[in-house]
Write an enzyme that holds these catalytic residues in place. Sequence first.
Site, PDB file in Angstrom:
ATOM      1  CE1 TYR A  84      -3.852   2.319   0.610  1.00 38.09           C
ATOM      2  CE2 TYR A  84      -2.412   3.333   2.249  1.00 38.09           C
ATOM      3  CZ  TYR A  84      -3.560   3.368   1.467  1.00 38.09           C
ATOM      4  OH  TYR A  84      -4.397   4.463   1.539  1.00 38.09           O
ATOM      5  CE  LYS A  95      -3.584   4.864  -1.884  1.00 39.86           C
ATOM      6  NZ  LYS A  95      -4.618   5.320  -2.842  1.00 39.86           N
TER       7      LYS A  95
END
Length: 285
Positions: free
Chosen positions: A182, A186
């Site tokens: 994750y 990002k």
Amino acid sequence: MASKLQLEGGIALVTGAAAGIGKETVLAFAEADVEGIVLADLNDASAVIEESKKFAKNENFRAIAVQLDVSDENAVRAMVDTAVNEFGRIDYCVHCAGMGNISGATTEHLKIDVFDKTVAVNIRGTMLVVSTVSKAMAAQEPRTCQNPSARNPTATRDLGRGSIVTIASVNAFVPAPGMMPYTSSKHAVIGITKTAALDNIKNHIRVNAVCPSWTDTPMMQASLQRVPQLGHIIQKLSPLGRAASPDEVADYIMFLCSPSATYINGSCLMIDAGLTLTAHGAASL
């Protein structure tokens, strides 16, 4: 939903529109007087269309739903073609579709399949949406509107050919244990956003990102089910002792799309109540 910024009409495209920040963004767009919205999601967003009609300020308001996987190049192209064919243009694109941290495995136990899936949805999906929408926006005529400031009401603002907003995360700047897929994705969203902003200067298209910390969405609720102690962590670490509400994030998105933000491009707006200002918060997020 609390956004009161007005957008002088226009057409919006929102991915991830069936729930969470995407849903709240759709409702805020309707309240902000847009003429039309394309709601794109892997799931059926028709219920959000009906809800958006309750808030719509534009008498000609119309909304349609498109189901797609944003990591599918042909599906993304078809989504953008549908928006242009149905409404003639895209003035605002908010890319909310994405996946959260679904593993929690630390580096030495990293699940490669989870990493690959996260890359496909969060990185490839963002790239496809931003690239395809940029091409469509670059081919349309620019818009202007009356200056939103009453201090100079006779002036106009150049709205350019469109505004794109991506959803990154505080994890684009602050890592957390067990979140390599994750967090990496990002970071990439920020890279895509800034590069697209630079490339699109010549096209008069603005590209910005919002970077929320914990936000009370179905994605966060799923995390709470998987990691029950997360609720206590949020209460302890958030300066306000709580997660953000989706409308608090949508308000910033509306600002970046509005005539009030015509001089903002390539920015990454942190929405974290000040969490990342402290070493304690940065180390513990």
